[in-house]
Every structure is written in structure tokens, then in C-alpha cells.
Write an enzyme that holds these catalytic residues in place. Structure first.
Site, PDB file in Angstrom:
ATOM      1  N   GLY A   1       0.825  -1.215   0.000  1.00 23.49           N
ATOM      2  CA  GLY A   1       0.000   0.000   0.000  1.00 23.49           C
ATOM      3  C   GLY A   1       0.850   1.252   0.000  1.00 23.49           C
ATOM      4  O   GLY A   1       0.931   1.983   0.984  1.00 23.49           O
TER       5      GLY A   1
ATOM      6  N   SER B   1       3.434   6.822   4.005  1.00 21.77           N
ATOM      7  CA  SER B   1       4.010   5.857   4.951  1.00 21.77           C
ATOM      8  C   SER B   1       5.421   5.451   4.521  1.00 21.77           C
ATOM      9  O   SER B   1       6.276   5.142   5.358  1.00 21.77           O
ATOM     10  CB  SER B   1       3.112   4.619   5.085  1.00 21.77           C
ATOM     11  OG  SER B   1       2.800   4.083   3.813  1.00 21.77           O
TER      12      SER B   1
ATOM     13  N   ASP C   1      -1.040  -2.347   4.567  1.00 16.79           N
ATOM     14  CA  ASP C   1      -1.927  -1.185   4.419  1.00 16.79           C
ATOM     15  C   ASP C   1      -2.463  -1.131   2.986  1.00 16.79           C
ATOM     16  O   ASP C   1      -2.544  -0.085   2.366  1.00 16.79           O
ATOM     17  CB  ASP C   1      -1.141   0.101   4.754  1.00 16.79           C
ATOM     18  CG  ASP C   1      -2.049   1.303   4.963  1.00 16.79           C
ATOM     19  OD1 ASP C   1      -3.247   1.120   5.237  1.00 16.79           O
ATOM     20  OD2 ASP C   1      -1.542   2.440   4.857  1.00 16.79           O
TER      21      ASP C   1
ATOM     22  N   HIS D   1      -8.703  -3.199   1.319  1.00 13.89           N
ATOM     23  CA  HIS D   1      -9.468  -3.431   2.545  1.00 13.89           C
ATOM     24  C   HIS D   1     -10.656  -4.369   2.365  1.00 13.89           C
ATOM     25  O   HIS D   1     -11.516  -4.460   3.230  1.00 13.89           O
ATOM     26  CB  HIS D   1      -9.936  -2.096   3.134  1.00 13.89           C
ATOM     27  CG  HIS D   1      -8.831  -1.351   3.840  1.00 13.89           C
ATOM     28  ND1 HIS D   1      -7.562  -1.881   3.978  1.00 13.89           N
ATOM     29  CD2 HIS D   1      -8.796  -0.142   4.434  1.00 13.89           C
ATOM     30  CE1 HIS D   1      -6.808  -1.005   4.636  1.00 13.89           C
ATOM     31  NE2 HIS D   1      -7.524   0.051   4.925  1.00 13.89           N
TER      32      HIS D   1
ATOM     33  N   HIS E   1      -2.485  -1.668   9.531  1.00 14.96           N
ATOM     34  CA  HIS E   1      -3.161  -0.372   9.639  1.00 14.96           C
ATOM     35  C   HIS E   1      -4.674  -0.533   9.509  1.00 14.96           C
ATOM     36  O   HIS E   1      -5.152  -1.515   8.971  1.00 14.96           O
ATOM     37  CB  HIS E   1      -2.655   0.585   8.548  1.00 14.96           C
ATOM     38  CG  HIS E   1      -2.917   2.021   8.871  1.00 14.96           C
ATOM     39  ND1 HIS E   1      -3.451   2.909   7.970  1.00 14.96           N
ATOM     40  CD2 HIS E   1      -2.729   2.713  10.029  1.00 14.96           C
ATOM     41  CE1 HIS E   1      -3.557   4.101   8.554  1.00 14.96           C
ATOM     42  NE2 HIS E   1      -3.131   4.003   9.803  1.00 14.96           N
ATOM     43  N   ASP E   2      -5.397   0.464  10.021  1.00 15.14           N
ATOM     44  CA  ASP E   2      -6.866   0.538   9.905  1.00 15.14           C
ATOM     45  C   ASP E   2      -7.572  -0.592  10.649  1.00 15.14           C
ATOM     46  O   ASP E   2      -8.582  -1.132  10.178  1.00 15.14           O
ATOM     47  CB  ASP E   2      -7.287   0.587   8.424  1.00 15.14           C
ATOM     48  CG  ASP E   2      -6.617   1.741   7.693  1.00 15.14           C
ATOM     49  OD1 ASP E   2      -6.764   2.885   8.144  1.00 15.14           O
ATOM     50  OD2 ASP E   2      -5.919   1.490   6.690  1.00 15.14           O
TER      51      ASP E   2
END
Ligand code: SAH
Ligand code: MG
Length: 206
Positions: free
Chosen positions: A40, A46, A134, A137, A162-163
């Protein structure tokens, strides 16, 4: 963290709040020896935090993204950015990613890999000190990332996700599901959490 890189990360386009980015940087600094990898890249936000740590440690960051955006980045979706559409009308974040990494001075540290995560994983054999998930999703994408990359994390190495939202009202489930899969496998233990970032360490048991 290097001041110049910190400001570059803060102004870069993307989805990495400062406190989580700094936590990512700290986690990458303390991982064992070996390369870092993220799934990602998007526009490089990032990658600057992780690239800063990689540079200090004399290693590299592999940054994987097909650069066509996730579901939520497509035209008409919640996180679509019209500035990130190429001449052919498709989402293309690679030009901005490349410029961001060049301007940050991280060309000799960050290795862009422009392909889908499972495709890259197919022939991957290099042990990794640090993996940051990341990417997509959807449950299928998150599962594929976990199954593709967690096995490459060395003992004592880091798996950061993440998330991750415990409360479904706060966000989508798939990152939380793979976070649970990692913990429930007995192979990873949580070492820290910052916002939606979870930092796990491979304990070597399980
Ligand atoms: N880490 C970034 C944000 C990443 S957004 C930041 O700091 O801002 C998620 C990214 O995952 C998108 O750019 C999307 O193109 C990418 N992605 C989604 N599914 C993917 C897959 N299967 N393989 C590679 N990249 C994927
Ligand atoms: Mg994210």
C-alpha cells in the site's frame, strides 16, 4: 526522526496520521536486521516514515502497490481524488509516489514494486524484518496480504497492520480480522497500538 523527512511525510498526500506515522517509524527502527516491506504505497506517505527508518538502519524498504487504487479510491467513491487520475482516465498514483520519494531524497532506500501484492508474493523468498500491511481493505485482499507476507517475517520481526478498528462502527472489518488471525495463531504478540495502527512481533511460538 530526521526533520526534513518528517516535514516531507507530513505534507505528502495520503492516509497516515502523524502520530501513527511516527509510531511506524519507531517500530521499524527497533526491528531486527533485514529489509522492510509495505503493501500500500499510494502516494508515498508511509514510505517516507518507513524509508527514514530504513535509511538509518542501512537497509531498504520494498513498497508494493499496483497504483490503481483500492475500491474506495475509484471515481465516485468516498476517497476518490481527481488529481490522481492518469491521461487514460484511470487512477494512477505512481507518478505522485515517484516524485514524493525523489523529493524526499529516498531513491536509494525505497524500492517501488508496481504490481499486485499476491503476484509479488508468488516468488518472494527474502526474509523480512518488518512488514506493514496497508493495502486493499476487502476481506479477500486483507486475507491474501496476511497469508502472503506474514510467513516471511523473521522471528523477533514486526508485523504492523493499519486501519484496525475493534468497534465496527469506526471502520471496516478486514484489517481487524487479519489482526485477530495473527494474534490467534499464537505466532504474533501485540507490542503497541497507536490510533488504528497495531504493531505485532513474531514470537516464534504457535
Ligand atoms: N500507506 C498509504 C495508504 C495506502 S492506501 C499512505 O501512507 O498514505 C491503499 C493502497 O493499497 C492503494 O494505493 C491501493 O492501490 C493499494 N492496493 C489495494 N489492493 C492492492 C493489491 N492487491 N496489491 C497492491 N496494492 C494494492
Ligand atoms: Mg491505511
Amino acid at each position: 526522526m530526521d526533520e526534513r523527512l518528517r516535514s516531507a511525510a507530513e505534507v505528502a498526500i495520503g492516509f497516515m496520521p502523524r502520530d501513527e506515522g511516527l509510531a511506524l517509524y519507531e517500530a521499524a527502527l527497533t526491528a531486527p536486521d533485514g529489509p522492510l516491506l509495505e503493501i500500500g504505497s499510494y502516494c508515498g506517505k508511509s514510505a517516507i516514515y518507513l524509508g527514514a527508518a530504513a535509511r538509518e538502519r542501512g537497509t531498504v524498504l520494498y513498497s508494493i502497490d499496483h497504483h490503481r487504487g483500492s475500491e474506495e479510491h475509484q471515481p465516485g467513491e468516498e476517497y476518490h481524488d481527481p488529481a490522481l487520475v492518469g491521461p487514460d482516465g484511470r487512477v494512477d498514483t505512481f507518478p505522485v509516489f515517484r516524485r514524493t520519494i525523489e523529493e524526499a531524497g529516498l531513491v536509494e532506500v525505497v524500492v517501488p514494486i508496481v504490481a499486485s501484492s499476491p503476484l509479488v508474493a508468488r516468488g518472494w523468498a527474502t526474509p523480512l524484518a518488518f512488514v506493514f500491511v496497508d493495502g486493499g481493505h476487502s476481506q479477500a485482499a486483507a486475507d491474501a496480504d496476511f497469508e502472503s507476507w506474514a510467513p516471511h517475517v523473521v522471528n523477533g520481526g514486526t508485523l504492523a497492520i493499519h486501519d484496525v478498528f475493534e468497534d465496527p462502527a469506526e471502520g471496516g472489518r478486514p484489517p481487524y480480522v487479519i489482526y485477530r488471525r495473527a494474534i490467534d495463531s499464537g505466532e504474533f504478540a501485540e507490542v503497541s497500538r497507536t490510533g488504528s495502527l497495531r504493531v505485532l512481533e513474531r514470537t516464534g511460538v504457535g
